[in-house]
Motif scaffolding. Structure first.
Motif, PDB file in Angstrom:
ATOM      1  N   GLY A  79       0.811  -1.210   0.000  1.00  0.00           N
ATOM      2  CA  GLY A  79       0.000   0.000   0.000  1.00  0.00           C
ATOM      3  C   GLY A  79       0.842   1.257   0.000  1.00  0.00           C
ATOM      4  N   LEU A  80       1.877   1.272   0.823  1.00  0.00           N
ATOM      5  CA  LEU A  80       2.769   2.438   0.844  1.00  0.00           C
ATOM      6  C   LEU A  80       3.540   2.584  -0.465  1.00  0.00           C
ATOM      7  CD1 LEU A  80       4.242   2.453   4.454  1.00  0.00           C
ATOM      8  CD2 LEU A  80       2.560   4.004   3.465  1.00  0.00           C
ATOM      9  N   ALA A  81       3.964   1.466  -1.041  1.00  0.00           N
ATOM     10  CA  ALA A  81       4.684   1.518  -2.318  1.00  0.00           C
ATOM     11  C   ALA A  81       3.779   2.042  -3.431  1.00  0.00           C
ATOM     12  CB  ALA A  81       5.228   0.141  -2.675  1.00  0.00           C
ATOM     13  N   PHE A  82       2.560   1.522  -3.507  1.00  0.00           N
ATOM     14  CA  PHE A  82       1.631   1.979  -4.546  1.00  0.00           C
ATOM     15  C   PHE A  82       1.271   3.448  -4.358  1.00  0.00           C
ATOM     16  CE2 PHE A  82      -0.170  -2.551  -5.319  1.00  0.00           C
ATOM     17  CZ  PHE A  82       0.945  -2.860  -6.084  1.00  0.00           C
ATOM     18  N   ALA A  90       2.221   6.461  -6.991  1.00  0.00           N
ATOM     19  CA  ALA A  90       1.165   7.324  -7.513  1.00  0.00           C
ATOM     20  C   ALA A  90       1.458   8.795  -7.208  1.00  0.00           C
ATOM     21  CB  ALA A  90      -0.184   6.916  -6.926  1.00  0.00           C
ATOM     22  N   ILE A  91       1.949   9.080  -6.021  1.00  0.00           N
ATOM     23  CA  ILE A  91       2.289  10.463  -5.685  1.00  0.00           C
ATOM     24  C   ILE A  91       3.459  10.939  -6.526  1.00  0.00           C
ATOM     25  CG2 ILE A  91       3.204  11.936  -3.839  1.00  0.00           C
ATOM     26  CD1 ILE A  91       1.443  10.223  -1.907  1.00  0.00           C
ATOM     27  N   TRP A  92       4.420  10.064  -6.759  1.00  0.00           N
ATOM     28  CA  TRP A  92       5.529  10.400  -7.657  1.00  0.00           C
ATOM     29  C   TRP A  92       4.998  10.677  -9.060  1.00  0.00           C
ATOM     30  CZ3 TRP A  92       7.292   7.535 -11.922  1.00  0.00           C
ATOM     31  CH2 TRP A  92       8.443   8.031 -12.513  1.00  0.00           C
ATOM     32  N   GLY A  93       4.019   9.875  -9.502  1.00  0.00           N
ATOM     33  CA  GLY A  93       3.430  10.061 -10.825  1.00  0.00           C
ATOM     34  C   GLY A  93       2.710  11.385 -10.970  1.00  0.00           C
ATOM     35  N   VAL A  94       2.105  11.865  -9.888  1.00  0.00           N
ATOM     36  CA  VAL A  94       1.434  13.166  -9.937  1.00  0.00           C
ATOM     37  C   VAL A  94       2.433  14.264 -10.290  1.00  0.00           C
ATOM     38  CG1 VAL A  94       0.316  14.925  -8.508  1.00  0.00           C
ATOM     39  CG2 VAL A  94      -0.421  12.555  -8.350  1.00  0.00           C
ATOM     40  N   PHE A  95       3.617  14.178  -9.735  1.00  0.00           N
ATOM     41  CA  PHE A  95       4.621  15.199 -10.007  1.00  0.00           C
ATOM     42  C   PHE A  95       5.323  14.978 -11.349  1.00  0.00           C
ATOM     43  CE2 PHE A  95       4.327  15.333  -5.348  1.00  0.00           C
ATOM     44  CZ  PHE A  95       3.957  16.668  -5.215  1.00  0.00           C
ATOM     45  N   ARG A  96       5.503  13.727 -11.726  1.00  0.00           N
ATOM     46  CA  ARG A  96       6.211  13.427 -12.979  1.00  0.00           C
ATOM     47  C   ARG A  96       5.328  13.635 -14.199  1.00  0.00           C
ATOM     48  NH1 ARG A  96       9.862  13.314 -16.382  1.00  0.00           N
ATOM     49  NH2 ARG A  96      10.729  11.375 -17.145  1.00  0.00           N
ATOM     50  N   TYR A  97       4.101  13.108 -14.160  1.00  0.00           N
ATOM     51  CA  TYR A  97       3.138  13.215 -15.255  1.00  0.00           C
ATOM     52  C   TYR A  97       1.810  13.718 -14.685  1.00  0.00           C
ATOM     53  CZ  TYR A  97       6.422   9.908 -17.388  1.00  0.00           C
ATOM     54  OH  TYR A  97       7.534   9.275 -17.847  1.00  0.00           O
ATOM     55  N   PRO A  98       1.631  14.996 -14.507  1.00  0.00           N
ATOM     56  CA  PRO A  98       0.398  15.503 -13.901  1.00  0.00           C
ATOM     57  C   PRO A  98      -0.844  15.089 -14.700  1.00  0.00           C
ATOM     58  CG  PRO A  98       2.033  17.253 -14.096  1.00  0.00           C
ATOM     59  CD  PRO A  98       2.558  16.069 -14.838  1.00  0.00           C
ATOM     60  N   HIS A  99      -1.790  14.454 -14.039  1.00  0.00           N
ATOM     61  CA  HIS A  99      -3.044  14.020 -14.659  1.00  0.00           C
ATOM     62  C   HIS A  99      -4.012  13.674 -13.539  1.00  0.00           C
ATOM     63  CE1 HIS A  99      -5.710  11.547 -17.251  1.00  0.00           C
ATOM     64  NE2 HIS A  99      -5.281  12.374 -18.193  1.00  0.00           N
ATOM     65  N   TRP A 100      -5.302  13.813 -13.808  1.00  0.00           N
ATOM     66  CA  TRP A 100      -6.331  13.529 -12.796  1.00  0.00           C
ATOM     67  C   TRP A 100      -6.406  12.055 -12.438  1.00  0.00           C
ATOM     68  CZ3 TRP A 100     -10.010  10.008 -13.892  1.00  0.00           C
ATOM     69  CH2 TRP A 100     -10.191   9.681 -15.232  1.00  0.00           C
ATOM     70  N   SER A 101      -5.969  11.168 -13.308  1.00  0.00           N
ATOM     71  CA  SER A 101      -6.127   9.726 -13.095  1.00  0.00           C
ATOM     72  C   SER A 101      -5.300   9.181 -11.927  1.00  0.00           C
ATOM     73  CB  SER A 101      -5.778   8.958 -14.366  1.00  0.00           C
ATOM     74  OG  SER A 101      -4.431   9.171 -14.718  1.00  0.00           O
ATOM     75  N   TRP A 102      -4.355   9.947 -11.433  1.00  0.00           N
ATOM     76  CA  TRP A 102      -3.552   9.489 -10.303  1.00  0.00           C
ATOM     77  C   TRP A 102      -4.348   9.447  -8.998  1.00  0.00           C
ATOM     78  CZ3 TRP A 102       0.592   7.033 -11.572  1.00  0.00           C
ATOM     79  CH2 TRP A 102       1.301   7.393 -12.706  1.00  0.00           C
ATOM     80  N   GLY A 131      -6.666  -3.352  -6.728  1.00  0.00           N
ATOM     81  CA  GLY A 131      -7.213  -2.239  -7.508  1.00  0.00           C
ATOM     82  C   GLY A 131      -6.249  -1.078  -7.604  1.00  0.00           C
ATOM     83  N   SER A 132      -5.546  -0.799  -6.542  1.00  0.00           N
ATOM     84  CA  SER A 132      -4.559   0.273  -6.565  1.00  0.00           C
ATOM     85  C   SER A 132      -3.432  -0.037  -7.542  1.00  0.00           C
ATOM     86  CB  SER A 132      -3.992   0.491  -5.169  1.00  0.00           C
ATOM     87  OG  SER A 132      -3.015   1.495  -5.185  1.00  0.00           O
ATOM     88  N   GLY A 133      -2.965  -1.275  -7.535  1.00  0.00           N
ATOM     89  CA  GLY A 133      -1.911  -1.667  -8.474  1.00  0.00           C
ATOM     90  C   GLY A 133      -2.360  -1.600  -9.920  1.00  0.00           C
ATOM     91  N   VAL A 134      -3.570  -2.060 -10.183  1.00  0.00           N
ATOM     92  CA  VAL A 134      -4.101  -2.024 -11.544  1.00  0.00           C
ATOM     93  C   VAL A 134      -4.311  -0.579 -11.987  1.00  0.00           C
ATOM     94  CG1 VAL A 134      -6.135  -2.574 -12.940  1.00  0.00           C
ATOM     95  CG2 VAL A 134      -5.155  -4.306 -11.443  1.00  0.00           C
ATOM     96  N   MET A 135      -4.899   0.226 -11.118  1.00  0.00           N
ATOM     97  CA  MET A 135      -5.148   1.622 -11.470  1.00  0.00           C
ATOM     98  C   MET A 135      -3.856   2.423 -11.598  1.00  0.00           C
ATOM     99  SD  MET A 135      -8.216   1.731 -12.163  1.00  0.00           S
ATOM    100  CE  MET A 135      -8.174   3.438 -12.591  1.00  0.00           C
ATOM    101  N   LEU A 136      -2.807   1.975 -10.950  1.00  0.00           N
ATOM    102  CA  LEU A 136      -1.509   2.621 -11.112  1.00  0.00           C
ATOM    103  C   LEU A 136      -1.026   2.468 -12.554  1.00  0.00           C
ATOM    104  CD1 LEU A 136       0.497   4.102  -9.266  1.00  0.00           C
ATOM    105  CD2 LEU A 136       1.609   1.923  -8.882  1.00  0.00           C
ATOM    106  N   GLY A 137      -1.172   1.268 -13.095  1.00  0.00           N
ATOM    107  CA  GLY A 137      -0.806   1.041 -14.493  1.00  0.00           C
ATOM    108  C   GLY A 137      -1.682   1.806 -15.461  1.00  0.00           C
TER     109      GLY A 137
END
Length: 95
Positions: A23-26, A30-42, A81-87
C-alpha cells in the motif's frame, strides 16, 4: 472483549505487513506520478491505496472471524485495484 486475532495468527501478521508495504509503495508511486506526469487519473490509485491501508489498520484490531474475513477481502480488493489503477493512470498520463 476477546483478544484481536492479529495477536494469535501468524499468517495474519505476515499479510498485514505485506499489505502495509504494498500500500505504501503503490501510494508512493502514484504520488511520484502526480509530479512526474500531472493528470487527474492518479487520484484513483492514491485513494485505493489509502482505503486499503485504512482497512488493513482496522484488520489489526478485529476480534471476530467474520470481521477479519470481510476486512481481509476489502484490503485485497483495494490493494489489487490500486496496483491495476496505477498502471492505467500511467498509460493515461503518458498518452
Amino acid at each position: 472483549m476477546a483478544d484481536p486475532l492479529f495477536d494469535t495468527d501468524a499468517i495474519l501478521r505476515k499479510a498485514y505487513f505485506g499489505v502495509w508495504l504494498l500500500g505504501l509503495a503503490f501510494a508512493g508511486f502514484a504520488i511520484w506520478g502526480v509530479f512526474r506526469y500531472p493528470h487527474w487519473s492518479w487520484t484513483l490509485p492514491i485513494v485505493a491505496a489509502v482505503v486499503a491501508l485504512a482497512a488493513n489498520h482496522r484488520l489489526r484490531n478485529a476480534d471476530r472471524r467474520g470481521e477479519t474475513v470481510l476486512l481481509g477481502a476489502v484490503t485485497l480488493v483495494f490493494v489489487v485495484g490500486s496496483g491495476v489503477m496505477l498502471g492505467v493512470a500511467l498509460r493515461l498520463a503518458r498518452a
